[in-house]
Design a protein around this motif. Structure first.
Motif, PDB file in Angstrom:
ATOM      1  N   VAL A  10      37.812  -9.075  27.527  1.00  0.00           N
ATOM      2  CA  VAL A  10      37.669  -7.677  27.917  1.00  0.00           C
ATOM      3  C   VAL A  10      38.996  -6.983  27.603  1.00  0.00           C
ATOM      4  O   VAL A  10      40.061  -7.586  27.760  1.00  0.00           O
ATOM      5  CB  VAL A  10      37.387  -7.578  29.444  1.00  0.00           C
ATOM      6  N   ILE A  11      38.915  -5.728  27.160  1.00  0.00           N
ATOM      7  CA  ILE A  11      40.149  -4.968  26.908  1.00  0.00           C
ATOM      8  C   ILE A  11      40.199  -3.761  27.833  1.00  0.00           C
ATOM      9  O   ILE A  11      39.222  -3.027  27.972  1.00  0.00           O
ATOM     10  CB  ILE A  11      40.219  -4.524  25.425  1.00  0.00           C
ATOM     11  N   ASP A  12      41.347  -3.570  28.466  1.00  0.00           N
ATOM     12  CA  ASP A  12      41.581  -2.432  29.359  1.00  0.00           C
ATOM     13  C   ASP A  12      42.592  -1.505  28.673  1.00  0.00           C
ATOM     14  O   ASP A  12      43.803  -1.724  28.756  1.00  0.00           O
ATOM     15  CB  ASP A  12      42.139  -2.957  30.688  1.00  0.00           C
ATOM     16  N   PRO A  13      42.081  -0.484  27.962  1.00  0.00           N
ATOM     17  CA  PRO A  13      42.980   0.410  27.232  1.00  0.00           C
ATOM     18  C   PRO A  13      43.666   1.396  28.177  1.00  0.00           C
ATOM     19  O   PRO A  13      44.629   2.060  27.771  1.00  0.00           O
ATOM     20  CB  PRO A  13      42.032   1.149  26.281  1.00  0.00           C
ATOM     21  N   SER A  14      43.199   1.482  29.414  1.00  0.00           N
ATOM     22  CA  SER A  14      43.743   2.478  30.346  1.00  0.00           C
ATOM     23  C   SER A  14      45.092   2.025  30.880  1.00  0.00           C
ATOM     24  O   SER A  14      46.104   2.726  30.742  1.00  0.00           O
ATOM     25  CB  SER A  14      42.749   2.727  31.488  1.00  0.00           C
ATOM     26  N   GLN A  15      45.136   0.803  31.494  1.00  0.00           N
ATOM     27  CA  GLN A  15      46.448   0.286  31.906  1.00  0.00           C
ATOM     28  C   GLN A  15      47.251  -0.004  30.637  1.00  0.00           C
ATOM     29  O   GLN A  15      48.476   0.079  30.630  1.00  0.00           O
ATOM     30  CB  GLN A  15      46.387  -1.010  32.738  1.00  0.00           C
ATOM     31  N   GLY A  16      46.550  -0.379  29.555  1.00  0.00           N
ATOM     32  CA  GLY A  16      47.198  -0.811  28.309  1.00  0.00           C
ATOM     33  C   GLY A  16      48.179   0.221  27.775  1.00  0.00           C
ATOM     34  O   GLY A  16      49.332  -0.098  27.493  1.00  0.00           O
ATOM     35  N   GLY A  17      47.711   1.460  27.603  1.00  0.00           N
ATOM     36  CA  GLY A  17      48.586   2.497  27.052  1.00  0.00           C
ATOM     37  C   GLY A  17      49.182   3.378  28.130  1.00  0.00           C
ATOM     38  O   GLY A  17      50.242   3.968  27.947  1.00  0.00           O
ATOM     39  N   GLY A  18      48.439   3.507  29.249  1.00  0.00           N
ATOM     40  CA  GLY A  18      48.891   4.379  30.334  1.00  0.00           C
ATOM     41  C   GLY A  18      48.720   5.853  30.004  1.00  0.00           C
ATOM     42  O   GLY A  18      49.229   6.713  30.723  1.00  0.00           O
ATOM     43  N   ARG A  19      47.988   6.144  28.905  1.00  0.00           N
ATOM     44  CA  ARG A  19      47.825   7.541  28.469  1.00  0.00           C
ATOM     45  C   ARG A  19      46.388   7.787  28.053  1.00  0.00           C
ATOM     46  O   ARG A  19      45.859   7.107  27.166  1.00  0.00           O
ATOM     47  CB  ARG A  19      48.727   7.795  27.249  1.00  0.00           C
ATOM     48  N   ALA A  20      45.784   8.827  28.660  1.00  0.00           N
ATOM     49  CA  ALA A  20      44.385   9.140  28.345  1.00  0.00           C
ATOM     50  C   ALA A  20      44.201   9.413  26.854  1.00  0.00           C
ATOM     51  O   ALA A  20      43.180   9.040  26.275  1.00  0.00           O
ATOM     52  CB  ALA A  20      43.934  10.342  29.167  1.00  0.00           C
ATOM     53  N   ASP A  21      45.205  10.034  26.211  1.00  0.00           N
ATOM     54  CA  ASP A  21      45.032  10.392  24.791  1.00  0.00           C
ATOM     55  C   ASP A  21      45.007   9.175  23.868  1.00  0.00           C
ATOM     56  O   ASP A  21      44.631   9.299  22.704  1.00  0.00           O
ATOM     57  CB  ASP A  21      46.137  11.372  24.348  1.00  0.00           C
TER      58      ASP A  21
END
Ligand code: PEP
Ligand code: MN
Length: 342
Positions: A270-281
């Motif tokens: 599973v990939i969590d891009p939200s904590q991953g980048g910390g940026r909605a954009d």
């Protein structure tokens, strides 16, 4: 070691092999495939002599005995060459379908959660995320609604049919959280809390294990091994970014972990891009990359009003941006040879 049984052997013969494995001091884990049965026998690797003794005793039942060289055994692909699939309510994670788990970072209240749940379900998510127990870096920040939050998650599940993933922070809450959750999330800050991993495994619920902030992949696989070694085969790994020297992003999302995990392990990724980048954009681009690299599911933070969120406001998508993202991801999912799961 991995013991492959010959096709069509009787349960009686299988039991004799299991008895012998136990006698040698190993814990056998039986994995039944369509064509054949494989036994992972866990303990220190057998000496050559013991292997030969075992083989010699059961020439009709055993096809091969291979020592596993890696420190992690049950999570390794050597032990289980096919991809594992995990059943969560009516869904299958790790199969042909790509699942999206979405919802707020924290459960803040009934209106916030139900509104988000309806919106993410309508856009195509199959699992609702939301923290009721929050592992905050500062003790002065919102710590989550606790059991009240769990009850709201259950209410949102009843209202929408979405499955629920939520974080288990402490061993003492394992039974409580498992009563409400369909998947137990172990957070980055607890990724090597082995007693917590054991407690999560023992609930029998699927476990989503985040990567620790500074965790090597081998350490992560070994942490996952605790879950399988405690009789719970339903483990998924979740990459959520690691700590590097880079400060433009909150964390550095290590997408190369996907093919590495896929090579080393049979467990879904599973990939969590939200904590991953910390940026909605950055979320859309990170999702597309993750899909292309073979992720089985995405874990995305969504909030009706990200600017007013009680935690992680900068990285949460609005309901509209999430709906837009789900449309944008469809061709990427298809190009990766998968199907959207809804
Ligand atoms: C979260 O999912 O909100 C969270 C706290 O995740 P992590 O453990 O990856 O920081
Ligand atoms: Mn968060």
């Amino acid at each position: 070691m991995i013991i492959v049984l010959k096709p069509g052997i009787s349960r009686k013969e299988e039991r004799s092999v299991l008895r012998e494995i136990r006698k040698l001091g190993y814990a056998p884990h039986v994995m039944r495939g369509v064509a054949r049965t494989v036994i992972g026998a866990i303990g220190d690797e057998l000496t050559r002599a013991n292997l030969e003794t075992l083989l010699a005793q059961f020439p009709k039942a055993i096809e091969s005995v291979t020592p596993i060289q890696k420190r992690y055994k049950l999570v390794s692909r050597e032990a289980h060459p096919a991809n594992s699939v995990i059943r969560v309510r009516e869904h299958v994670i790790g199969g042909q379908q790509l699942h999206v788990m979405a919802g707020p970072c924290s459960v803040e209240g009934e209106a916030q959660l139900l509104r988000t749940a309806e919106a993410v379900r309508a856009a195509g998510a199959t699992v609702l995320r939301g923290g009721a127990f929050k592992p905050r870096t500062s003790p002065y920040e919102f710590q989550g609604l606790g059991e009240k939050g769990l009850k709201l998650l259950a209410k949102a599940r009843r209202a929408t049919g979405l499955a629920v993933v939520t974080e288990l922070l402490s061993e003492t809450h394992a039974g409580l959280v498992a009563e409400y959750a369909d998947i137990l999330q172990i957070g980055a800050r607890n990724a090597q809390n082995f007693q917590l991993l054991i407690a999560a495994a023992r609930t029998g619920k699927p476990v989503l294990l985040k990567r620790g902030l500074s965790m090597k992949i081998e350490e992560w696989l070994l942490a996952g091994e605790y879950v399988l070694a405690h009789e719970n085969p339903n483990l998924m790994f979740c990459e959520r970014g690691i700590r590097t020297f880079e400060t433009c992003t909150r964390n550095t999302l290590d997408l190369s972990a996907i093919p590495v995990l896929k090579h080393e392990s049979h467990c879904p990724v599973v990939i969590d891009p939200s904590q991953g980048g910390g940026r909605a954009d950055l979320v859309a681009a990170l999702c597309k990359g993750a899909i292309a690299m073979g992720a089985d599911a995405l874990l995305i933070e969504v909030h009706p009003n990200p600017a007013a969120a009680w935690s992680d406001g900068a990285q949460q998508l609005s309901l509209d941006s999430f709906a837009q993202l789900m449309k944008e991801l469809r061709p990427f999912i298809q190009a990766a040879g998968r199907e959207p799961a809804h």
